[in-house]
Design a protein around this motif. Structure first.
Motif, PDB file in Angstrom:
ATOM      1  N   SER A  10      -2.752   7.787   4.174  1.00  0.00           N
ATOM      2  CA  SER A  10      -3.582   6.663   4.564  1.00  0.00           C
ATOM      3  C   SER A  10      -2.728   5.402   4.692  1.00  0.00           C
ATOM      4  O   SER A  10      -2.989   4.586   5.565  1.00  0.00           O
ATOM      5  CB  SER A  10      -4.767   6.499   3.619  1.00  0.00           C
ATOM      6  N   TRP A  68     -10.346   9.867  -9.777  1.00  0.00           N
ATOM      7  CA  TRP A  68      -8.999   9.326  -9.914  1.00  0.00           C
ATOM      8  C   TRP A  68      -8.993   7.796  -9.913  1.00  0.00           C
ATOM      9  O   TRP A  68      -7.963   7.172  -9.802  1.00  0.00           O
ATOM     10  CB  TRP A  68      -8.107   9.860  -8.781  1.00  0.00           C
ATOM     11  N   ASN A  69     -10.144   7.212 -10.074  1.00  0.00           N
ATOM     12  CA  ASN A  69     -10.214   5.760 -10.045  1.00  0.00           C
ATOM     13  C   ASN A  69      -9.270   5.102 -11.064  1.00  0.00           C
ATOM     14  O   ASN A  69      -8.581   4.150 -10.717  1.00  0.00           O
ATOM     15  CB  ASN A  69     -11.659   5.329 -10.287  1.00  0.00           C
ATOM     16  N   GLU A  89      -2.459   0.044  -8.917  1.00  0.00           N
ATOM     17  CA  GLU A  89      -2.683  -1.279  -8.327  1.00  0.00           C
ATOM     18  C   GLU A  89      -2.114  -2.383  -9.204  1.00  0.00           C
ATOM     19  O   GLU A  89      -1.460  -3.295  -8.702  1.00  0.00           O
ATOM     20  CB  GLU A  89      -4.175  -1.511  -8.087  1.00  0.00           C
ATOM     21  N   GLN A 102       0.816  -1.210   0.000  1.00  0.00           N
ATOM     22  CA  GLN A 102       0.000   0.000   0.000  1.00  0.00           C
ATOM     23  C   GLN A 102       0.852   1.263   0.000  1.00  0.00           C
ATOM     24  O   GLN A 102       0.571   2.232  -0.702  1.00  0.00           O
ATOM     25  CB  GLN A 102      -0.933  -0.002   1.203  1.00  0.00           C
ATOM     26  N   LEU A 127      -5.772   5.075  -9.825  1.00  0.00           N
ATOM     27  CA  LEU A 127      -5.656   4.144  -8.707  1.00  0.00           C
ATOM     28  C   LEU A 127      -5.529   2.713  -9.228  1.00  0.00           C
ATOM     29  O   LEU A 127      -4.693   1.932  -8.769  1.00  0.00           O
ATOM     30  CB  LEU A 127      -6.897   4.280  -7.829  1.00  0.00           C
ATOM     31  N   ARG A 128      -6.353   2.385 -10.233  1.00  0.00           N
ATOM     32  CA  ARG A 128      -6.283   1.050 -10.831  1.00  0.00           C
ATOM     33  C   ARG A 128      -4.904   0.831 -11.439  1.00  0.00           C
ATOM     34  O   ARG A 128      -4.317  -0.236 -11.301  1.00  0.00           O
ATOM     35  CB  ARG A 128      -7.351   0.890 -11.920  1.00  0.00           C
ATOM     36  N   ILE A 160      -5.327  14.212  -3.318  1.00  0.00           N
ATOM     37  CA  ILE A 160      -5.576  12.770  -3.397  1.00  0.00           C
ATOM     38  C   ILE A 160      -4.255  12.025  -3.220  1.00  0.00           C
ATOM     39  O   ILE A 160      -4.183  11.020  -2.503  1.00  0.00           O
ATOM     40  CB  ILE A 160      -6.223  12.412  -4.748  1.00  0.00           C
ATOM     41  N   PHE A 199      -3.368  12.169   0.306  1.00  0.00           N
ATOM     42  CA  PHE A 199      -4.332  11.355   1.038  1.00  0.00           C
ATOM     43  C   PHE A 199      -3.879   9.900   1.056  1.00  0.00           C
ATOM     44  O   PHE A 199      -3.906   9.247   2.102  1.00  0.00           O
ATOM     45  CB  PHE A 199      -5.701  11.494   0.374  1.00  0.00           C
ATOM     46  N   TYR A 200      -3.427   9.386  -0.088  1.00  0.00           N
ATOM     47  CA  TYR A 200      -2.995   7.993  -0.109  1.00  0.00           C
ATOM     48  C   TYR A 200      -1.706   7.789   0.658  1.00  0.00           C
ATOM     49  O   TYR A 200      -1.537   6.773   1.330  1.00  0.00           O
ATOM     50  CB  TYR A 200      -2.874   7.493  -1.543  1.00  0.00           C
TER      51      TYR A 200
END
Lengths: 501, 487
Positions: B405, B472-473, B480, B329, B476-477, B398, B401-402
């Motif tokens: 997080s 921002w999906n 990943e 992560q 993010l993908r 964002i 934020f990640y």
């Protein structure tokens, strides 16, 4: 698209429209902005007509109204989840009303007009978004979105010390919100979605204690998270040691922005406590309630005494806000029916009264170009209508029976007296101080012999009256018959009180 | 995998090498006033290699050239970031550098070096790739020959790099002595089989961190950066702030996932805890130092390029912060951050490039009243700066934020708290530029003309900065799927 989304996002689309209008056409910019802020007000009023008074909301999605709920960023369980209940709807309605009036009050802005109105409209979306969000992430986004326009609105169109005031406001509130960010993340990783079992930003799931992880149930952990969150909200309210940004920001901001700051932004702090801190950490809220009450009384007394010492009229009004927000804190620290409802009613009532006061200060400043209380005198001779409206507003602020301020304060005191007797007595002393500084101000500004400098001062204009009269009527109307507002709160407040052990 | 079959995994690099040679030949044939064509060709070569890199997502992760390099999805993503960043830099440079084709060639060679850094898997290869990038960067930093500041920056860069690479090489020699291997995977196995002597391994770590830390400007190895940033031509400053940093971070991540932690479940912890010195704690301290120093020193800068230099130190600090957690992560958050950082940082630099040119000054004061003289540019700059601060609804938020997080998820609360407080500090100096642009006005408000080319590039940077803050999906993908790291 749902009605609530429309209310929230019409202003920001309006901002885009405003940006497309040619720069020279200032009149069009103003008229378009006024129309655009009027639409959400009409829609919100319509929603009031449709509002179901028996639905409680708070922690039950089925009990919320005008809900919209769908996935936004599926990979991280971030949702677009908005809805209103008795806690948020009054604030939404008030926001739409004050925004419209503030646009009218901004008519005399003549510097970079397009920028001003576009930023203002963006600000309105931010404010409405905060009140309707039920997803913590969404809430945070809206909470921060307000900061940017506010920085520019104070920094570009403000008074002489605007740069200092703007950056101070920005830094303070950003400090508060980043603390909130940490709490938000901690909650996200420690609250599971009861349906999917994954992490969630859904506030309603966060309120259900059985979704909390073992770590989050630890006593120390909860206290720390509560404190971080509290500081975030306390800066906004502002609660005593965190209040120093307020006088600067309020005094330097242009009239309409002071109205929004005092009328809406300050309420967000206490709204956050009601919406987030209380239901998610009810046990800690109970444990720390005495501290909150003490802070409330400090706010009341400190704000009132400092207001009395002010020479600048606007600063006096700014500190009176600190004092009046103290009543909200005191009321909400009791968890009694009267106290909590009184607190919420005070939020609503103070939003209107303080808006009037700032508008009045703006009227006088536009004519005299200064705000020294001692520099006026006998204005009632030359401006009788203005003096009449002003006296009404000032009396409402000191809690004269027949106006909303009185109802709110009485409810708070009824709620508090059975719980914190000594504190209540101290707070009542605050009323006396309030009465004295307000009466003294009225006397110095309006009564006595006319200051010869203001022989030719002009009476309040129609446009200015237009911004003041609706508020004046509402203050009296709801002061005599507060039931419509109290009915809005009732179901939600009762439910919230039941949530707290 | 043997050398011959490795070649099919090496297509983008091969293509780029060929392109460099062709451009050198083309340069010989072109007349002085046509030299700009080498710039166009370089951009085209990079765009093609970007597509070639995209194709590599289909390959299965594998070691190539007998384990010297790996091709896995992280290497692919880092290469993508690097290719895009160099393309953007070439576009930034076209209006200013029209006759010197060696500039574009140097950029391409640096890019080739960074491609190698993205996939290094051998300590010798680490040194080779970093030196390839470094050598070209020194020349680029000193590219304006007659400028004293540029010369100074370049010299400092060389001296500092030589020292820290030497130190790192010394650390590698210890590592080799302990394990008898140069391949990172084999080193890992050797370390697991024979746990190293504590003190020796700690010294190795420190020595190697000096080399890798210099590349990403981690405190206390950051001293070269402000001078280089100030002296280098502004497009090169922008270039150094993203591409080499991404490559350096890739090497760091690779090094950490093999030599420091272990991917097998459970083993990671025991592997880390073999050491008496808590490596995550060491990194956490360095991360906090890096961001705090960057932010605090940036407060007092009056030159905008120096300010961006310190801001880039601070951003490196945020990224190191997420490395502390040693899990997928954290690394994904870093990759995500690199992507948004590319757009917002380049956007800010593009405004600096065009405006310092037009205003004739690099001082922040010179931006006074820009909001009224070149509104579109100034508003975009404000958006980039607030995105760098990390305010929603912009991409920078964002990204941060990640990062936070990942840190919070691993229960590093104090670290996260120090990180967010740093964001608040950074607001002050970013807002300072905004204040000059909007809150202050000059006596005479003369409009500054901004050409269409400038505006188009500005918009190209602006759109992702705003869009990734709202939706921002896809990014993010992408991050990943890009962490099927080979280890």
């Amino acid at each position: 698209m749902g009605l609530l989304s429309l209310v929230t996002f019409i202003p920001v689309f309006g901002a885009l429209i405003v940006l497309l209008i040619p720069r020279q056409n200032e009149k069009a910019v103003k008229i378009v902005s006024a129309v655009i802020t009027f639409i959400p007000f009409v829609l919100a009023t319509y929603m009031w007509g449709q509002f179901n008074y028996t639905m409680s909301g708070i922690n039950n999605e089925a009990q919320f109204q005008f809900v919209q709920h769908f996935k936004w960023i599926p990979a991280y369980n971030i949702e677009y989840f908005i809805g209103v209940d008795g806690l948020s709807f009054p604030m939404v309605w008030l926001t739409t009303l004050l925004s419209f009036l503030a646009i009218i009050a901004s008519w005399n802005i003549n510097k970079a007009v397009k920028g001003y109105f576009a930023l203002f409209l963006l600000l309105e979306t931010g404010m409405l978004g905060v009140f309707v969000s039920l997803d913590f992430f969404l809430f945070y986004i809206f909470w921060e979105v307000m900061l940017l326009p506010m920085y520019f609105l104070i920094g570009i169109w403000g008074g002489p010390r605007r740069e200092y005031a703007a950056i101070k406001f920005f830094l303070y509130t950003l400090l508060g919100s980043v603390l909130m960010l940490i709490v938000m993340l901690a909650l996200y990783f420690n609250v599971k979605d009861p349906v999917t079992g994954g992490h969630t930003f859904n506030m309603l799931h966060m309120m259900n204690q059985s979704n909390h992880s073992g770590w989050l149930l630890g006593v120390d952990v909860r206290l720390w998270l509560y404190i971080l969150l509290f500081i975030g909200f306390a800066i906004k309210v502002p609660i005593f040691p965190f209040h120093t940004w307020l006088p600067d920001a309020h005094v330097e901001a242009p009239t309409a922005i002071s109205v929004i700051l005092a009328g809406i932004l300050l309420k967000m702090g206490t709204y956050g406590l009601f919406r987030i801190s209380y239901p998610i950490f009810p046990d800690v809220a109970v444990k720390t309630s005495y501290m909150l009450a003490v802070l409330g009384v400090i706010n009341i007394l400190y704000g009132a005494f400092v207001a009395m010492a002010q020479k600048d009229l606007k600063k006096m009004v700014a500190y009176s806000s600190v004092s009046h927000m103290g009543f909200v804190l005191l009321g909400m620290s009791t968890f009694t029916d009267a106290g909590m409802n009184g607190a919420l009613f005070q939020m609503f009532s103070h939003g209107m009264i303080t808006a009037m006061l700032f508008l009045l200060v703006g009227v006088i400043y536009d004519r005299a170009h200064h705000r020294e209380i001692a520099g006026f005198g006998g204005l009632a001779v030359k401006m009788p209508i203005f003096a009449g409206v002003a006296t009404l507003a000032f009396f409402a602020a000191l809690g004269l029976p027949g106006m909303t301020g009185f109802i709110a304060e009485v409810m708070v005191f009824i709620g508090t007296f059975s719980v914190y007797r000594t504190l209540t007595i101290l707070a009542v002393l605050g009323i006396i101080v309030t009465a004295s500084y307000i009466l003294w101000t009225v006397q110095r500004v309006f009564l006595g012999k006319l200051n010869p400098k203001y022989e030719n001062i002009s009476e309040i204009s129609g446009r200015e009256l237009f911004t003041l009269v609706p508020l004046g009527i509402l203050v009296i109307l709801f002061g005599i018959y507060p039931i419509p507002i109290l009915n809005l709160f009732r179901a939600s407040m009762t439910h919230l009180i039941n949530l707290i052990p | 995998m043997d050398n011959l079959s490795s070649l099919s995994y090496f297509v983008p690099e091969l293509f780029l090498s060929a392109a460099i040679l062709i451009i050198i030949i083309v340069d010989l044939l072109l007349k002085e006033e046509r030299k700009i064509w080498t710039g166009f060709l370089s951009a085209a070569a990079l765009i093609i290699s970007t597509f070639l890199i995209f194709q590599q997502y289909r390959l299965s992760a594998s070691e190539i050239f007998h384990g010297m390099l790996v091709v896995d999805s992280m290497a692919v993503l880092i290469k993508l970031i690097i290719a895009v960043s160099t393309t953007v830099i070439i576009l930034f440079s076209l209006p200013f550098i029209k006759t010197k084709s060696e500039y574009y060639m140097l950029l391409l060679i640096t890019t080739l070096g960074m491609f190698l850094m993205a996939g290094v898997n051998d300590i010798l290869m680490i040194i080779l790739a970093m030196e390839l990038v470094g050598l070209m960067s020194y020349v680029l930093a000193g590219f304006t020959k007659r400028n004293l500041l540029s010369n100074e920056g370049s010299l400092k860069y060389i001296l500092y790099a030589a020292t820290s690479t030497g130190v790192m090489a010394f650390g590698f020699s210890y590592l080799y002595g302990m394990t008898g291997q140069t391949n990172l995977f084999k080193i890992q196995q050797a370390l697991l089989a024979n746990p190293p002597q504590q003190a020796a391994f700690f010294i190795v770590m420190i020595l190697i961190l000096a080399g890798l830390g210099y590349k990403i400007a981690m405190v206390p190895f950051h001293f070269w950066l402000p001078d280089v940033y100030e002296g280098a031509p502004t497009p090169i400053t922008a270039f150094l702030s993203v591409g080499p940093k991404a490559a350096g971070i890739a090497v760091l991540i690779r090094f950490f996932t093999t030599v420091v932690s272990h991917s097998a479940p459970g083993a990671a912890l025991s592997f880390l805890q073999n050491l008496q010195v808590h490596i995550p704690m060491l990194l956490a301290v360095l991360a906090v130092l890096t961001m705090t120093l960057g932010n605090v020193v940036a407060l007092r800068q009056t030159n905008i390029k120096r300010l961006m230099a310190y801001s880039s130190i601070a951003h490196a600090g945020y990224m190191i912060m997420a490395m502390v957690v040693f899990n997928a992560q954290g690394y994904q958050a870093i990759l995500f951050y690199l992507i948004v950082y590319l757009f917002m940082n380049f956007g800010a630099f593009w405004v600096i490039i065009i405006m310092t040119q037009k205003l004739g000054s690099e001082e922040i004061d010179a931006f006074k009243g820009l909001g009224y003289r070149a509104p579109y540019t100034a508003v975009s700059m404000a958006i980039f700066l607030f995105s760098l601060t990390g305010l929603p609804p912009l991409a920078g938020f964002i990204g941060k934020f990640y990062l936070f997080s990942a840190v919070v998820k691993a229960d590093w609360y104090v670290l996260a708290l120090l990180g967010v407080l740093n964001s608040v500090i950074s607001l002050y100096y970013y807002a300072n530029i905004v204040r000059e642009m909007f809150l202050r006005t000059t006596e005479t408000q003369v409009d500054i003309p901004v050409s269409l080319y400038d505006k188009v590039l500005l918009t190209l940077m602006l759109v992702p900065t705003v869009l990734f803050g709202i939706y921002w999906n896809p990014v993010l993908r992408l991050t990943e799927i890009s962490f099927n790291i080979l280890r």
